[in-house]
Design a protein around this motif. Structure first.
Motif, short mmCIF file in Angstrom:
data_model
loop_
_atom_site.label_atom_id
_atom_site.label_comp_id
_atom_site.label_asym_id
_atom_site.label_seq_id
_atom_site.Cartn_x
_atom_site.Cartn_y
_atom_site.Cartn_z
N LEU A 1 8.74 -10.12 -3.12
CA LEU A 1 9.31 -11.27 -3.85
C LEU A 1 8.57 -12.55 -3.45
CD1 LEU A 1 11.59 -12.07 -5.81
CD2 LEU A 1 13.01 -12.54 -3.81
N SER A 2 8.34 -13.40 -4.43
CA SER A 2 7.62 -14.64 -4.18
C SER A 2 8.49 -15.83 -4.58
CB SER A 2 6.35 -14.64 -5.04
OG SER A 2 5.72 -15.90 -4.99
N ALA A 3 8.09 -17.00 -4.12
CA ALA A 3 8.75 -18.23 -4.57
C ALA A 3 7.83 -19.03 -5.49
CB ALA A 3 9.13 -19.08 -3.36
N ALA B 1 13.27 -5.05 -0.20
CA ALA B 1 12.81 -4.17 0.89
C ALA B 1 11.42 -3.61 0.55
CB ALA B 1 13.79 -3.03 1.09
N ILE B 2 10.67 -3.26 1.59
CA ILE B 2 9.31 -2.70 1.38
C ILE B 2 9.40 -1.31 0.76
CG2 ILE B 2 7.17 -1.98 2.54
CD1 ILE B 2 7.91 -3.92 4.82
N ALA B 3 8.54 -1.05 -0.23
CA ALA B 3 8.37 0.32 -0.76
C ALA B 3 6.95 0.43 -1.29
CB ALA B 3 9.38 0.59 -1.87
N PRO B 4 6.36 1.61 -1.18
CA PRO B 4 4.98 1.79 -1.67
C PRO B 4 4.83 1.35 -3.12
CG PRO B 4 5.68 3.72 -0.44
CD PRO B 4 6.89 2.85 -0.57
N PRO C 1 0.83 -1.21 0.00
CA PRO C 1 0.00 0.00 0.00
C PRO C 1 0.87 1.27 0.00
CG PRO C 1 -0.72 -1.53 1.73
CD PRO C 1 0.56 -2.07 1.17
N ALA C 2 0.28 2.38 -0.48
CA ALA C 2 1.04 3.63 -0.58
C ALA C 2 1.59 4.08 0.77
CB ALA C 2 0.15 4.72 -1.17
N ALA C 3 0.89 3.73 1.85
CA ALA C 3 1.32 4.20 3.17
C ALA C 3 2.36 3.28 3.81
CB ALA C 3 0.11 4.33 4.09
N SER C 4 2.89 2.30 3.08
CA SER C 4 3.85 1.36 3.70
C SER C 4 5.25 1.97 3.73
CB SER C 4 3.85 0.04 2.95
OG SER C 4 4.17 0.26 1.60
N ALA C 5 6.08 1.43 4.59
CA ALA C 5 7.45 1.95 4.74
C ALA C 5 8.39 0.79 5.07
CB ALA C 5 7.48 2.98 5.86
N PRO C 6 9.69 0.93 4.72
CA PRO C 6 10.63 -0.19 4.85
C PRO C 6 10.68 -0.81 6.25
CG PRO C 6 11.69 1.66 3.74
CD PRO C 6 10.32 2.13 4.15
N ASP C 7 10.57 0.03 7.28
CA ASP C 7 10.75 -0.52 8.64
C ASP C 7 9.43 -0.62 9.41
OD1 ASP C 7 10.23 2.10 8.78
OD2 ASP C 7 11.93 2.65 10.05
N ASN D 1 -4.92 -11.24 2.48
CA ASN D 1 -3.60 -11.87 2.53
C ASN D 1 -2.72 -11.29 3.65
OD1 ASN D 1 -1.56 -9.68 1.46
ND2 ASN D 1 -3.45 -9.43 0.27
N ASP D 2 -1.66 -12.04 3.97
CA ASP D 2 -0.58 -11.49 4.82
C ASP D 2 0.73 -11.55 4.03
OD1 ASP D 2 -0.45 -14.29 4.92
OD2 ASP D 2 0.51 -14.30 6.88
N GLU D 3 0.62 -11.05 2.79
CA GLU D 3 1.76 -11.16 1.87
C GLU D 3 2.90 -10.21 2.23
OE1 GLU D 3 1.95 -14.12 -0.15
OE2 GLU D 3 0.00 -13.35 -0.73
N MET D 4 2.61 -9.18 3.05
CA MET D 4 3.68 -8.21 3.37
C MET D 4 4.86 -8.92 4.04
SD MET D 4 2.80 -5.24 2.19
CE MET D 4 3.70 -3.93 3.03
N ASP D 5 4.60 -10.10 4.64
CA ASP D 5 5.69 -10.83 5.29
C ASP D 5 6.69 -11.40 4.28
OD1 ASP D 5 6.74 -11.84 7.91
OD2 ASP D 5 6.52 -13.77 6.88
N ASP D 6 6.32 -11.44 3.01
CA ASP D 6 7.28 -11.92 2.00
C ASP D 6 8.34 -10.87 1.65
OD1 ASP D 6 6.31 -14.47 1.79
OD2 ASP D 6 5.20 -14.17 -0.06
N PHE D 7 8.11 -9.63 2.02
CA PHE D 7 9.17 -8.62 1.88
C PHE D 7 10.28 -8.93 2.89
CE2 PHE D 7 5.92 -5.53 0.13
CZ PHE D 7 6.60 -5.23 -1.05
N THR D 8 11.41 -8.29 2.68
CA THR D 8 12.46 -8.31 3.70
C THR D 8 12.02 -7.35 4.80
OG1 THR D 8 14.08 -8.62 1.96
CG2 THR D 8 14.93 -7.97 4.12
N VAL D 9 11.51 -7.93 5.87
CA VAL D 9 11.00 -7.09 6.96
C VAL D 9 12.18 -6.43 7.69
CG1 VAL D 9 9.91 -7.30 9.23
CG2 VAL D 9 8.79 -8.26 7.21
#
Ligand code: DON
Length: 574
Positions: free
Chosen positions: A452-454, A444-447, A116-122, A419-427
């Motif tokens: 990345l998926s497997a 890394a997370i970015a809006p 989402p647009a409001a997401s951030a790397p950390d 989904n809980d796909e955000m966990d597939d990013f490098t948290v």
């Protein structure tokens, strides 16, 4: 349900041996192994559907029988899974499709979720510097769903039937309900703690308990959502009352997805990753999935061995593990969403690069992962399904909401899990995610970015270019290693489809630096020999696959279909 019928080992389906494979004996499975060697898979002449859900497979066969092509049927399966297989089938997730049409056109569709647009790397690192569980559970865990846009894009471009026709089986299942079977009951029971925390509790846990087997599960909210989509296309989901329901639930629970995020979501058509393995062709999924690149890099390394080591021998498993380990090092360090990171994909998938990696593999000694460098590094739940139609068009799709029942968040009025796909990013770089994957900054997370998926839906073409096999699976990174072994079993060891999937498998994802094997699948002396080469080994799990394979039975060409004996499902054709 019966997985395989009969005890006849269908040898006639073997492909002509590629020149450099040598004379390989068909191996039998170890006596302690769970699954029987030499079973046969269900087969059909005209078309075949293999999925993890009986009702979804039947929806696909219904569409094939009524004249639909493989894409029509695959879209019908996708929507039916969203109704009858809520642990993984979805409207609130995303996926990948690889296609080989009857006229030879090929395509890949990336309908992965976006941040989402409001997401951030950390955003998932707590004040104590440690990752929280918010990337996995609850409203903040969801990426913007891609499944509806993806299925509709597939239908628009390659399907032949109207939307309402292919969605009819799913709408029927949601509106009229279907009888709960043991698989659904068990799945809901095992995930009851997650389900009851959110709005899906009353529907899936009536009176606090999973519904009894045989009870009819009716999903009126979901039926209305599907009807909106059938009537209005993507706007029936990404705008209007369904979008409003998603945004309202996000606001209520502190989630990030806005109406703007939903309206902006778009799937991406990509060129399938085209490669070869011992004279066979491969069409695989490029990033934002790591699946294709990692499968191809592994197979390229294995191909450098002109001789094929005996199946399940210490040497064969050592080479397989060494290849996985190198391909995963590159995956974990270099891959991400191509809209955000530059990746050396041509190099990673080149035969020359595979030869250079092979030069570092010593047949006598394992290499610690810490000694391996990544190429160009800067300086449970998912379901797969496969369809072929009477003209030989083939579709492989893997779709997911990541964990079983995703983030647990169910959309009131919408009728589906998020989904809980955000966990597939490098948290957090260096910290393993739920699959133990240690990933880098490329992911890394970015809006707006795809995590990345497997997921690895893969189509194998025989040396004459005809579809030979479609395979994909579930299990996070274990998808990649399972898909490779199914392909190697079929091509190098000339196994039937049932044996290719039923054979025991290993798994190595570079970090943790452990070679896992399925219990009972690798003889004790082979495990000892691997330890002697320096591997850390332990019993572990594997992905579970669904696949379709061309075979010749009694002089007739047929499609064999199968779901993994480790899981549930139905393969059925006509
Ligand atoms: O995209 C991925 O790689 C993961 N979200 C897949 C998750 C999965 O396969 C869970 N199933 N067991």
């Amino acid at each position: 349900m019966l997985l395989v019928a009969g005890a006849v080992h269908v040898r006639s389906q073997s492909q002509k041996p590629p020149s450099r494979r040598g004379n390989v004996e068909i191996a039998t499975f170890p006596s302690e192994w769970t699954y029987r060697h030499g079973a046969a898979a269900p087969s059909a002449v005209n078309g075949m559907v293999a999925s993890n859900c009986v009702l979804a497979t039947r929806a696909g066969v219904e569409i094939l029988r009524s004249g639909g092509n493989a894409v029509d049927a695959a879209v019908a399966v996708g929507f039916a899974l969203a109704v009858a297989y809520p642990e993984a089938g979805n409207l609130g997730g995303g996926g990948y499709a690889v296609l080989h049409m009857a006229d030879g056109r090929t395509a890949a569709l990336d309908y992965r979720e976006t941040a989402p647009a409001a997401s951030a790397p950390d955003m998932y690192v707590g004040p104590d510097g440690k990752p929280t569980d918010q990337s996995l559970v609850g409203h903040k865990a969801s990426g913007v769903p891609g499944s509806v846009a993806g299925l509709l894009a597939l239908l628009d471009k390659y399907g032949s039937m109207p939307r309402a026709r292919v969605m009819a089986p799913a709408i029927r299942l949601a509106r009229d309900g279907f009888k709960v079977d043991e698989i659904l009951q068990r799945s809901v029971g095992e995930n009851a703690d997650l389900i009851r925390r959110f709005a899906g509790g009353p529907l899936f846990l009536p009176g606090g308990k999973p519904p009894a087997v045989g009870v009819r599960l009716v999903q009126p909210d979901l039926a209305r959502t599907l009807e909106h989509i059938a009537a209005e296309g993507r706007d029936g989901f990404y705008r209007g009352p369904v979008a409003d329901a998603i945004v309202a639930e996000m606001r209520r629970g502190g989630g990030l997805i806005t109406g703007g995020d939903l309206a902006a979501y778009a799937p991406v058509w990509r060129e399938p990753l085209a490669a070869t393995y011992r004279g066979f062709g491969l069409l695989a999924m490029p990033p934002s999935s790591s699946g294709g690149v990692t499968v191809v890099e592994t197979l390229n390394i294995l191909e450098t061995y002109g001789d094929v080591a005996p199946w399940n021998s210490a040497l064969a498993l050592h080479r397989l593990g060494s290849a996985f380990q190198r391909a995963f090092v590159d995956r974990n360090n270099s891959l991400g969403d191509p809209a955000f990171v530059a990746m050396p994909i041509d190099r990673m998938t080149s035969k020359a690069y595979a030869r250079s990696l092979r030069a570092g593999i010593d047949d006598e000694r394992a290499t610690p992962t810490t000694a391996l460098k990544a190429v160009g590094a800067e300086g449970t739940q998912t379901t797969n399904y496969c369809v072929v139609d009477r003209n030989g068009a083939a579709v492989g799709i893997t779709t997911t909401i990541n964990s079983l029942y995703g983030s647990g968040v169910w959309i009131p009025g919408g009728g589906f899990y998020m989904n809980d796909e955000m966990d597939d990013f490098t948290v957090q770089p260096g910290t393993p995610n739920q699959f133990g994957l240690v990933q880098g900054r490329a992911n890394a997370i970015a809006p707006g970015k795809r995590m990345l998926s497997a997921m690895s839906p893969t189509i194998v073409l025989d040396p004459s270019g005809k579809v030979a096999m479609i395979v994909g699976g579930r299990g996070g990174p274990r998808i990649i290693t399972a898909v490779v072994q199914a392909i190697v079993n079929a091509i190098d060891y000339r196994m039937s489809l049932a044996d290719s999937l039923g054979a025991p498998r290993i798994h190595d994802q570079a970090l943790p630096d452990v070679l896992e094997y399925e219990k009972g699948g690798v003889p004790a002396d082979v495990v000892k020999a691997l330890e002697g080469k320096g591997w850390h080994t332990k019993p572990g799990g594997t992905g579970s696959l669904t696949a379709i394979k061309r075979a010749t039975i009694g002089g007739k060409t047929v499609w064999e279909g199968l779901f993994d004996p480790r899981k549930h499902g139905l393969a059925e054709g006509y």
